[in-house]
Scaffold this motif. Structure first.
Motif, PDB file in Angstrom:
ATOM      1  N   ASP A 229       3.888   9.026   8.702  1.00  0.00           N
ATOM      2  CA  ASP A 229       2.645   9.361   7.776  1.00  0.00           C
ATOM      3  C   ASP A 229       2.604   8.170   6.577  1.00  0.00           C
TER       4      ASP A 229
ATOM      5  N   GLN B  75       0.324   5.192   5.669  1.00  0.00           N
ATOM      6  CA  GLN B  75      -0.574   5.201   3.958  1.00  0.00           C
ATOM      7  C   GLN B  75      -0.179   4.068   3.305  1.00  0.00           C
TER       8      GLN B  75
ATOM      9  N   HIS C 166      -6.454   7.346  10.135  1.00  0.00           N
ATOM     10  CA  HIS C 166      -6.948   8.552   9.735  1.00  0.00           C
ATOM     11  C   HIS C 166      -8.052   8.937   9.882  1.00  0.00           C
TER      12      HIS C 166
ATOM     13  N   HIS D  95       0.410  16.186  11.686  1.00  0.00           N
ATOM     14  CA  HIS D  95      -0.447  14.760  11.149  1.00  0.00           C
ATOM     15  C   HIS D  95       0.485  13.553  11.231  1.00  0.00           C
TER      16      HIS D  95
ATOM     17  N   CYS E 196      -0.583  10.101  13.769  1.00  0.00           N
ATOM     18  CA  CYS E 196      -0.619   8.657  12.950  1.00  0.00           C
ATOM     19  C   CYS E 196       0.401   7.814  13.645  1.00  0.00           C
TER      20      CYS E 196
HETATM   21 ZN   LIG Z   1      -1.873  10.785   6.444  1.00  0.00          ZN
END
Ligand SMILES: [Zn+2]
Length: 384
Positions: free
Chosen positions: A192, A196, A261, A275, A279
């Motif tokens: 993640d 990001q 996302h 999550h 991703c």
């Molecule tokens: Zn995220």
């Protein structure tokens, strides 16, 4: 060159930084509510430091997803105890619950009034009560973002509460708190964090300030995520991942995200899947499709050159092609032993609903090129 950059008032980073929390907390009062995820040892440490600083506190244990019902319970506890400020210690869930409490301690009405989709989506008019965010995972960057993601299981959706007032007053990032994170969580949350710092770099809302953070974050994650997965006691790798996570939060809050996302939000609402694992499965297929669509429909866009830079940063090779970068992402996911989306019960028959929801997700607006339904379908098929 122009940008608008907004973040927490204070960011304190470093091994052992938790020790400072007593002094920091004192300036916000002497009655705290703690939302505690994380491991019991970190919670014990926090309690001891606060007691030594003569701060009274009540603890709300954050177990599992932050559902609206759970959050309402936490808000009640905080109000009953006249809490003056909030400390969120844990992963993204604990920090998101803490954010929602901080808003509801000062703003009138009910939680639902302020939620999109399932509530009235009322604007948050008043500054939230002070909040100190202390992450114990390296993934969400929630300590410096201005939204709280809450789950509504009855409706199978996750919704956000958004406002600049939601930004924690203090982000206290102590990599020591992540030393005990098990390999699976290290891998998922780390993917993640990597996503990001990658998506904001090619986002339509990218800016020079954020670019700098993304480059640094990609470099650190590339050299350290696998190391942290295989050896949780590798301190330098843990520091790198905490830093990447923080950089990801700073980046996404100020430059948005993209299709990974855009998909991850709806999928997370519909299925029980971490999550970060979602991703991880989507990152290489989305990158490949974005590159293909850009080359086809917008070859002059700067995003293509940025994907080339990403490939060089991730592989550490100046000669790397865009394809090398995509292959690198796929092999990292494999090295971290992260399964595909089918592991979580996602199948072809769900694609249409997932795509409907992804097309209107706010993250999708940052994607460097608008993807068509058929392209989104190919991505999902590859991520299975
Ligand atoms: Zn995220």
């Amino acid at each position: 060159m122009n940008f608008d950059f907004n973040t927490a008032n204070r960011i304190l980073f470093g091994e052992g930084a938790l020790k400072e929390i007593g002094t920091i907390a004192r300036q916000f009062g002497n009655k705290a509510v703690i939302v505690a995820g994380g491991d019991p040892k970190s919670i014990e440490n926090l309690k001891e430091i606060l007691s030594n600083s003569e701060i009274e506190f009540v603890i709300f244990k954050a177990a599992g997803e932050p559902t609206t019902r759970l959050v309402e319970e936490a808000i009640r506890l905080a109000k009953e105890n006249s809490s003056q400020f909030v400390i969120g210690l844990g992963g993204g869930s604990a920090i998101d619950i803490a954010k929602a409490i901080s808003v509801m301690l000062t703003n009138p009405g009910e939680l639902l009034d302020y939620l999109e989709v399932v509530g009235k989506n009322r604007a948050i008019d008043l500054p939230a009560a002070p909040m100190i965010a202390v992450p114990t995972t390296s993934g969400t960057g929630s300590e410096v973002t201005r939204n709280a993601v809450l789950a509504v299981p009855e409706k199978k959706v996750k919704v956000s509460m958004r406002s600049a007032y939601i930004l924690p007053r203090v982000a206290l990032v102590d990599p020591e708190l992540t030393y005990g994170l098990p390999p699976r969580l290290t891998a998922n949350t780390g993917m993640d964090a990597l996503t990001q710092v990658l998506e904001p770099y090619v986002s339509l809302k990218a800016n020079s300030m954020v670019d700098m953070f993304c480059r640094e974050g990609m470099k650190r994650a590339a050299r350290s995520l696998e190391k942290a997965y295989h050896d949780g006691s590798d301190r330098q790798a843990r520091i790198d991942m905490s830093w990447t996570s923080l950089l990801g939060g700073l980046s996404l809050a100020n430059a948005g995200l993209g299709a990974v996302h855009g998909f991850a939000g709806p999928i997370g609402g519909m299925f029980h899947a971490p999550h970060g694992a979602i991703c991880a499965s989507l990152l290489a297929p989305v990158t490949a499709m974005n590159v293909k669509a850009l080359a086809l429909r917008a070859p002059g866009e700067p995003a293509l050159e940025r994907y080339h830079e990403i490939a060089k940063i991730l592989t550490g090779k100046d000669s790397a092609s865009i394809k090398d970068g995509i292959d690198w992402l796929q092999s990292l996911k494999d090295a971290l032993e992260i399964p595909g989306l089918s592991e979580y019960g996602i199948a072809e028959e769900n694609f249409s609903e997932i795509i409907d929801k992804a097309l209107v997700a706010s993250s999708m607006r940052g994607n460097p090129i608008q993807l068509q339904r058929e392209e989104l379908e190919v991505i999902l098929r590859e991520a299975l």
